[in-house]
Design an enzyme around this catalytic site. Sequence first.
Site, short mmCIF file in Angstrom:
data_model
loop_
_atom_site.label_atom_id
_atom_site.label_comp_id
_atom_site.label_asym_id
_atom_site.label_seq_id
_atom_site.Cartn_x
_atom_site.Cartn_y
_atom_site.Cartn_z
N ARG A 1 0.80 -1.23 0.00
CA ARG A 1 0.00 0.00 0.00
C ARG A 1 0.83 1.28 0.00
NH1 ARG A 1 -4.45 -1.86 4.62
NH2 ARG A 1 -5.25 -3.67 3.48
N HIS B 1 6.43 -11.78 -5.03
CA HIS B 1 5.93 -10.86 -6.05
C HIS B 1 6.24 -9.43 -5.63
CE1 HIS B 1 3.42 -8.96 -9.04
NE2 HIS B 1 3.02 -10.14 -9.51
N TYR C 1 3.10 -3.52 -6.80
CA TYR C 1 2.45 -3.00 -8.01
C TYR C 1 2.71 -1.51 -8.19
CZ TYR C 1 -0.12 -7.42 -8.09
OH TYR C 1 -0.45 -8.75 -8.14
N HIS D 1 6.48 -6.86 -12.34
CA HIS D 1 6.03 -6.36 -13.64
C HIS D 1 7.07 -5.38 -14.17
CE1 HIS D 1 1.52 -7.18 -12.58
NE2 HIS D 1 2.26 -8.26 -12.56
N GLU E 1 7.82 -10.47 -15.67
CA GLU E 1 6.56 -11.11 -16.07
C GLU E 1 6.06 -10.58 -17.41
OE1 GLU E 1 2.06 -11.66 -14.12
OE2 GLU E 1 3.77 -11.09 -12.88
N ASP F 1 2.50 -15.61 -17.56
CA ASP F 1 1.14 -15.57 -17.02
C ASP F 1 0.18 -15.98 -18.13
OD1 ASP F 1 -1.52 -14.47 -16.38
OD2 ASP F 1 -0.54 -13.58 -14.66
N HIS G 1 -2.39 -13.24 -19.12
CA HIS G 1 -1.74 -12.15 -19.87
C HIS G 1 -1.43 -12.60 -21.30
CE1 HIS G 1 -0.13 -10.31 -15.84
NE2 HIS G 1 -1.45 -10.33 -15.93
N HIS H 1 2.38 -18.06 -13.82
CA HIS H 1 1.15 -17.67 -13.11
C HIS H 1 -0.01 -18.33 -13.85
CE1 HIS H 1 2.95 -13.79 -11.17
NE2 HIS H 1 3.20 -14.88 -10.47
N ASP I 1 -6.29 -7.21 -18.49
CA ASP I 1 -5.72 -8.05 -17.43
C ASP I 1 -6.83 -8.36 -16.42
OD1 ASP I 1 -4.19 -9.34 -15.60
OD2 ASP I 1 -2.94 -7.63 -15.05
N HIS J 1 -8.31 -11.52 -14.45
CA HIS J 1 -8.15 -12.93 -14.08
C HIS J 1 -9.50 -13.58 -13.75
CE1 HIS J 1 -3.70 -12.22 -12.68
NE2 HIS J 1 -3.96 -11.74 -13.90
N GLU K 1 -3.27 -17.00 -9.28
CA GLU K 1 -3.62 -15.64 -8.87
C GLU K 1 -5.09 -15.37 -9.23
OE1 GLU K 1 0.44 -13.03 -9.26
OE2 GLU K 1 -0.72 -13.34 -11.08
#
Length: 481
Positions: A239, A271, A274, A311, A347, A381, A384, A418, A431, A433, A463
């Site tokens: 966060r 991971h 983000y 990423h 990724e 992934d 993706h 992934h 993207d 999932h 994921e």
Amino acid sequence: MARKKKSNKRTAQTDKNQVKTEVVEAEDANLSETKDSDIEKSTSVDHKDKDGTVPEKQQPAKEDVVLDRSTAKRQKRKSSHPQAPESDSPDSKRQRISTAAASQTTNKRQSNRTSQNSKQTSRRQLRSRIKKSSELQQSTASFTKDKKDVSESKTKTKRKLTEKSSAGDCDQAPSTAVDTDIAMKKEIKHEAVSAQTTTKDARKLVGAHCSIAGGLHKAVEEAVAMGGQAFGLFLRSQRSWASKPLDPKAADKFKASCKEHGFPPNSILPHGSYLMNCGSPNPETLKKSRESLLEELQRCEALGLTLYNFHPGSTCGEISVEQCLDSIADAINWAHQHTKFVITVVENMSCQGNTVGGRFEELKGIIDRVKDKSRIGICLDTCHAFAAGYDLSSKQGFEKFMSDFDTIVGFQYLKAMHLNDSKGGVGCHLDRHENIGKGKIGLGGFRRVMAEPRFDGIPMILETPLGDYAAEIKALNGLVQ
């Protein structure tokens, strides 16, 4: 003569008993007469009519009273002088003999069972000792063989180096004994790595991304609970840019938990945040991203982990793809200089917006720019790739996906996967999932993925949207059984 004496004794005893009985009966009769007279007097006083007579229905019968009193007396005397128990009947004796025989048989059976169990235990212990002895012999033989192989390898390497030196190859031949030793070590290390590659774990290491709420070790416990052979996790809060330093005690607890539950470093895929964009045109964002990359690689090394997935980044529509790739590779090279062994795993993306990495050529461009090729890898992934245009739901599309990756990038760089189904259609560039089998790829596509031997021995991390990870892992493993 003896029989005659016994007969006389029985006759005398019978006479005595008869006399006693007559005396007792006489006493009972006297007692009954006395009491009967008392009852008559009492009855005549208490139950007279007005004319002085006693009604016939209230007058007691003398015979009944005498009988009742005599019976009561005998019962009282019997209760105070109990008779001797009667002798056992033949049936009773037979029953006792039968019971004793059955008890003896039961005891014998129990003794036989105990003896058999003891023999079986002894046999098991003997087999266990023989097995341990055999394993020890095999281990000793293996150790001896390995030692012999190392010795032969050293001899072979030394021979090669000597041949190079005698051939006058000055550029390649070592000039000193120290150089020879270094060259030998490099050769042996190369052979060890090759052997490790050929004995790669053939299992599919399927797991899921796990939560670290409550501590890093909680991710391990969650992976165990869902039946995973691998797992992914964040190393810190996603966060904010800032984070607390890694607690050494938390790191030790995490490593101990991984060891306890059998998760080697190559089955764990951390991971990245983000927030990171190592290709950002914004200097402040780029600076924070580079520092975050370095800090998380250092966390991996403190935790004993060998892989780190993130990423690649985005041009944000302000710079070219080539400039973005330059920036990403530069950040990786800088982080490698300040760390020792962690492999940075980039990724593939879905070609959404201004992101880079959706095309295999872009992933190859990053690899080409990284200096230490042993510390760069790719995570594929499935969602993706499907959104980027590879139709994994069909056999033809899957084969093209595999062929293009092998030709453009090379499977030697594949370090992880992934596993995600896709809510959007093929080539949608979204993207989004979806749970396995519920999206556009479908179970047929994942059956091909699970059957592909080139995906053996690498972490395959779910994921998908929050649901029953255990059920999805079981379903995926069931596709190859």
